[in-house]
Design a protein around this motif. Structure first.
Motif, PDB file in Angstrom:
ATOM      1  N   ALA A   1      16.873 -70.504 -47.338  1.00 52.76           N
ATOM      2  CA  ALA A   1      15.910 -69.508 -46.858  1.00 52.76           C
ATOM      3  C   ALA A   1      15.277 -68.719 -47.993  1.00 52.76           C
ATOM      4  O   ALA A   1      14.205 -68.139 -47.816  1.00 52.76           O
ATOM      5  CB  ALA A   1      16.593 -68.556 -45.880  1.00 52.76           C
ATOM      6  N   GLN A   2      15.923 -68.681 -49.138  1.00 50.93           N
ATOM      7  CA  GLN A   2      15.317 -68.013 -50.295  1.00 50.93           C
ATOM      8  C   GLN A   2      14.313 -68.919 -51.010  1.00 50.93           C
ATOM      9  O   GLN A   2      13.519 -68.445 -51.814  1.00 50.93           O
ATOM     10  CB  GLN A   2      16.391 -67.546 -51.283  1.00 50.93           C
ATOM     11  N   SER A   3      14.346 -70.208 -50.709  1.00 48.41           N
ATOM     12  CA  SER A   3      13.479 -71.155 -51.404  1.00 48.41           C
ATOM     13  C   SER A   3      12.288 -71.623 -50.586  1.00 48.41           C
ATOM     14  O   SER A   3      11.258 -71.990 -51.152  1.00 48.41           O
ATOM     15  CB  SER A   3      14.292 -72.393 -51.825  1.00 48.41           C
ATOM     16  N   ILE A   4      12.410 -71.634 -49.254  1.00 46.75           N
ATOM     17  CA  ILE A   4      11.372 -72.188 -48.393  1.00 46.75           C
ATOM     18  C   ILE A   4      10.749 -71.084 -47.539  1.00 46.75           C
ATOM     19  O   ILE A   4      11.459 -70.431 -46.767  1.00 46.75           O
ATOM     20  CB  ILE A   4      11.949 -73.291 -47.484  1.00 46.75           C
ATOM     21  N   PRO A   5       9.444 -70.863 -47.624  1.00 50.52           N
ATOM     22  CA  PRO A   5       8.787 -69.885 -46.755  1.00 50.52           C
ATOM     23  C   PRO A   5       8.800 -70.330 -45.302  1.00 50.52           C
ATOM     24  O   PRO A   5       8.893 -71.524 -44.997  1.00 50.52           O
ATOM     25  CB  PRO A   5       7.349 -69.841 -47.312  1.00 50.52           C
ATOM     26  N   ASP A   6       8.719 -69.366 -44.410  1.00 48.44           N
ATOM     27  CA  ASP A   6       8.639 -69.617 -42.975  1.00 48.44           C
ATOM     28  C   ASP A   6       9.776 -70.520 -42.513  1.00 48.44           C
ATOM     29  O   ASP A   6       9.577 -71.531 -41.833  1.00 48.44           O
ATOM     30  CB  ASP A   6       7.284 -70.240 -42.618  1.00 48.44           C
ATOM     31  N   CYS A   7      10.974 -70.142 -42.892  1.00 48.51           N
ATOM     32  CA  CYS A   7      12.176 -70.929 -42.588  1.00 48.51           C
ATOM     33  C   CYS A   7      13.098 -70.077 -41.702  1.00 48.51           C
ATOM     34  O   CYS A   7      13.362 -68.912 -42.007  1.00 48.51           O
ATOM     35  CB  CYS A   7      12.866 -71.310 -43.893  1.00 48.51           C
ATOM     36  N   ASP A   8      13.564 -70.652 -40.622  1.00 46.15           N
ATOM     37  CA  ASP A   8      14.464 -69.962 -39.691  1.00 46.15           C
ATOM     38  C   ASP A   8      15.834 -70.627 -39.787  1.00 46.15           C
ATOM     39  O   ASP A   8      16.006 -71.774 -39.355  1.00 46.15           O
ATOM     40  CB  ASP A   8      13.915 -70.045 -38.270  1.00 46.15           C
ATOM     41  N   VAL A   9      16.818 -69.918 -40.340  1.00 43.91           N
ATOM     42  CA  VAL A   9      18.146 -70.476 -40.574  1.00 43.91           C
ATOM     43  C   VAL A   9      19.163 -69.736 -39.718  1.00 43.91           C
ATOM     44  O   VAL A   9      19.226 -68.500 -39.736  1.00 43.91           O
ATOM     45  CB  VAL A   9      18.550 -70.382 -42.057  1.00 43.91           C
ATOM     46  N   LEU A  10      19.959 -70.503 -38.984  1.00 46.69           N
ATOM     47  CA  LEU A  10      21.052 -69.935 -38.204  1.00 46.69           C
ATOM     48  C   LEU A  10      22.365 -70.397 -38.822  1.00 46.69           C
ATOM     49  O   LEU A  10      22.655 -71.595 -38.886  1.00 46.69           O
ATOM     50  CB  LEU A  10      20.974 -70.396 -36.743  1.00 46.69           C
ATOM     51  N   LEU A  11      23.162 -69.449 -39.302  1.00 43.54           N
ATOM     52  CA  LEU A  11      24.473 -69.739 -39.868  1.00 43.54           C
ATOM     53  C   LEU A  11      25.524 -69.587 -38.781  1.00 43.54           C
ATOM     54  O   LEU A  11      25.496 -68.630 -38.007  1.00 43.54           O
ATOM     55  CB  LEU A  11      24.783 -68.768 -41.014  1.00 43.54           C
ATOM     56  N   THR A  12      26.461 -70.535 -38.710  1.00 47.18           N
ATOM     57  CA  THR A  12      27.507 -70.457 -37.693  1.00 47.18           C
ATOM     58  C   THR A  12      28.867 -70.754 -38.309  1.00 47.18           C
ATOM     59  O   THR A  12      28.984 -71.528 -39.264  1.00 47.18           O
ATOM     60  CB  THR A  12      27.262 -71.460 -36.544  1.00 47.18           C
ATOM     61  N   ASP A  13      29.888 -70.137 -37.782  1.00 43.63           N
ATOM     62  CA  ASP A  13      31.277 -70.360 -38.172  1.00 43.63           C
ATOM     63  C   ASP A  13      32.142 -69.576 -37.197  1.00 43.63           C
ATOM     64  O   ASP A  13      31.625 -68.943 -36.270  1.00 43.63           O
ATOM     65  CB  ASP A  13      31.516 -69.910 -39.624  1.00 43.63           C
ATOM     66  N   LEU A  14      33.441 -69.572 -37.429  1.00 46.73           N
ATOM     67  CA  LEU A  14      34.340 -68.812 -36.571  1.00 46.73           C
ATOM     68  C   LEU A  14      34.122 -67.310 -36.763  1.00 46.73           C
ATOM     69  O   LEU A  14      33.633 -66.873 -37.818  1.00 46.73           O
ATOM     70  CB  LEU A  14      35.787 -69.188 -36.873  1.00 46.73           C
ATOM     71  N   PRO A  15      34.495 -66.487 -35.790  1.00 47.04           N
ATOM     72  CA  PRO A  15      34.185 -65.049 -35.839  1.00 47.04           C
ATOM     73  C   PRO A  15      34.750 -64.326 -37.049  1.00 47.04           C
ATOM     74  O   PRO A  15      34.183 -63.305 -37.478  1.00 47.04           O
ATOM     75  CB  PRO A  15      34.805 -64.512 -34.540  1.00 47.04           C
ATOM     76  N   GLU A  16      35.858 -64.820 -37.636  1.00 47.17           N
ATOM     77  CA  GLU A  16      36.481 -64.073 -38.729  1.00 47.17           C
ATOM     78  C   GLU A  16      35.636 -63.999 -39.996  1.00 47.17           C
ATOM     79  O   GLU A  16      35.941 -63.212 -40.892  1.00 47.17           O
ATOM     80  CB  GLU A  16      37.864 -64.647 -39.059  1.00 47.17           C
ATOM     81  N   VAL A  17      34.585 -64.797 -40.112  1.00 49.97           N
ATOM     82  CA  VAL A  17      33.727 -64.712 -41.305  1.00 49.97           C
ATOM     83  C   VAL A  17      32.514 -63.827 -41.073  1.00 49.97           C
ATOM     84  O   VAL A  17      31.684 -63.667 -41.972  1.00 49.97           O
ATOM     85  CB  VAL A  17      33.267 -66.111 -41.774  1.00 49.97           C
ATOM     86  N   THR A  18      32.390 -63.251 -39.888  1.00 48.58           N
ATOM     87  CA  THR A  18      31.176 -62.511 -39.520  1.00 48.58           C
ATOM     88  C   THR A  18      30.818 -61.434 -40.536  1.00 48.58           C
ATOM     89  O   THR A  18      29.675 -61.345 -40.998  1.00 48.58           O
ATOM     90  CB  THR A  18      31.338 -61.876 -38.124  1.00 48.58           C
ATOM     91  N   GLU A  19      31.783 -60.593 -40.891  1.00 50.52           N
ATOM     92  CA  GLU A  19      31.500 -59.474 -41.796  1.00 50.52           C
ATOM     93  C   GLU A  19      31.018 -59.961 -43.161  1.00 50.52           C
ATOM     94  O   GLU A  19      30.053 -59.428 -43.721  1.00 50.52           O
ATOM     95  CB  GLU A  19      32.749 -58.611 -41.967  1.00 50.52           C
ATOM     96  N   LEU A  20      31.682 -60.999 -43.697  1.00 51.98           N
ATOM     97  CA  LEU A  20      31.303 -61.515 -45.009  1.00 51.98           C
ATOM     98  C   LEU A  20      29.910 -62.138 -44.979  1.00 51.98           C
ATOM     99  O   LEU A  20      29.080 -61.864 -45.853  1.00 51.98           O
ATOM    100  CB  LEU A  20      32.326 -62.552 -45.473  1.00 51.98           C
TER     101      LEU A  20
END
Length: 375
Positions: free
Chosen positions: A202-221
């Motif tokens: 997302a820092q390299s490509i304009p107009d990019c929509d990125v959804l990051l997913t993982d288990l809830p314990e990484v949410t804060e980080l």
């Protein structure tokens, strides 16, 4: 052990302990190294208040760092930065240096903040000269750390976007990334960890929509890493918890993706079938999506992932091996010498840029770069 300022009998000391190890922490750097430690402003080009050389004795598990601050003029807040000694003051671009330097969190003793906190920062520079700043947890646990496979994939994507790849063995991935220069790219990352790949994308490509997913314990980080990023124009990143053993949440069932990122997710054989099931569910909604998988194979049982992908009807459309710089770890014998990158698509995908579509297969090899890690 992250930095801590201690006052004892009129003496003010800054103490920390570092190690130089692989991403999994299974082996330690065997050669002597010259390091540079600085107490400095947290800005990239900020002021340096104290600087000293250190010698990493090859083969040790850890090494202490101490600064005597008793009669020193430090403009707080400040942090501790440790890096290998080099002849250049400017680090070369890339996400996969042989040894990754380390930045502590800020300390400010006059304001009562004597410790830097349990997280440390890694900084990388893309070929477009954009700084990517990522936090990870310090300490001996391998959870919530940057892993080699993610950094290798981030670097490959950066090289592809910057047109540094003369001929790509994964033309379908190249097509998706290059076409993002003239149309919106929707990407989802499974098992994102710290968020390295999606955030750098997302820092390299304009107009990019990125959804990051993982288990809830990484949410804060992950949220902390999203908050510190500098996205390209009109690009955005957000995080959503996702458990592969549960049905897709409603929001994901209605989302269309062009790219699905799977990085360092095949090490746990108990979750391979749920991972493949999740990929099937995602491509049911996005049949034209391209899947890119990055993995540093640690044991031969991981090959089951590629069998499951083939059985589910996914088509392999190119792969490559990315050698890792630096001293190899020896905890996984011949497995840990490089990173495997693999591209897949579903049966309904009609665009074929590969000379021949192949069955999913894995050639498990890997070499691990080492990181200066705070213990």
């Amino acid at each position: 052990k992250t930095p801590k300022v201690e006052v004892k009998k009129g003496t003010v000391l800054l103490n920390a302990v570092i190690t130089i190890t692989t991403d999994l922490g299974e082996t330690f750097h065997p050669q002597d190294l010259e390091l540079i430690a600085t107490v400095r402003s947290a800005e990239q080009d900020g002021e340096i208040y104290l600087r000293r050389k250190l010698q990493w004795p090859g083969g040790v598990r850890s090494h202490p760092i101490t600064f005597d601050l008793t009669r020193q003029d430090v403009d707080w807040p400040a942090c501790l930065h440790v890096a290998i000694k080099t002849t250049s003051s400017v680090a070369p671009p890339g996400f996969l240096p042989p040894i990754v330097d380390i930045w502590s969190g800020a300390m400010n003793p006059p304001a009562g903040h004597f410790e830097s906190g349990w997280r440390v920062e890694r900084r990388f520079t893309s070929l477009a000269e954009r700084t990517v700043s990522l936090l990870e947890d310090a300490g001996d646990s391998i959870a919530r750390h940057l892993w080699d496979g993610s950094q290798a994939l981030a670097q490959h994507i950066d090289q592809t976007i910057s047109l540094q790849m003369s001929s790509s063995p994964m033309p379908l991935l190249e097509y998706v990334l290059v076409s993002a220069t003239y149309r919106r790219l929707n990407a989802i990352e499974l098992g994102c960890g710290c968020g390295s790949v999606g955030i750098s994308l997302a820092q390299s490509i304009p107009d990019c929509d990125v959804l990051l997913t993982d288990l809830p314990e990484v949410t804060e980080l992950v949220d902390a890493n999203i908050a510190r990023m500098k996205p390209a124009i009109s690009s955005k990143v957000r995080f959503q918890p996702l458990d592969w053993e549960q049905p897709l949440p409603k929001g994901l069932r209605s989302r269309t993706n062009d790219l699905v990122i799977v990085s360092e997710c095949t090490y746990n054989t108990d979750t391979l079938q749920p991972l493949v099931n999740t990929l099937e569910a995602l491509l049911a909604r996005s049949p034209k999506a391209v899947i890119v998988v990055s993995t540093k194979t640690r044991h031969d049982s991981e090959a089951a992932f590629f069998d499951l992908m083939r059985d589910a009807g996914f088509v392999a459309s190119g792969s490559m091996r990315v050698p890792l710089p630096g001293e190899p770890g020896n905890g996984y014998a011949d497995w840990a010498t490089d990173i495997g990158l693999h591209v897949f698509h579903g049966r309904e995908h009609r665009l074929s840029l590969s000379p021949r579509e192949r069955s999913a297969e894995e050639v498990p090899k890997a070499r691990s770069p080492r990181k200066v890690r705070s213990r």
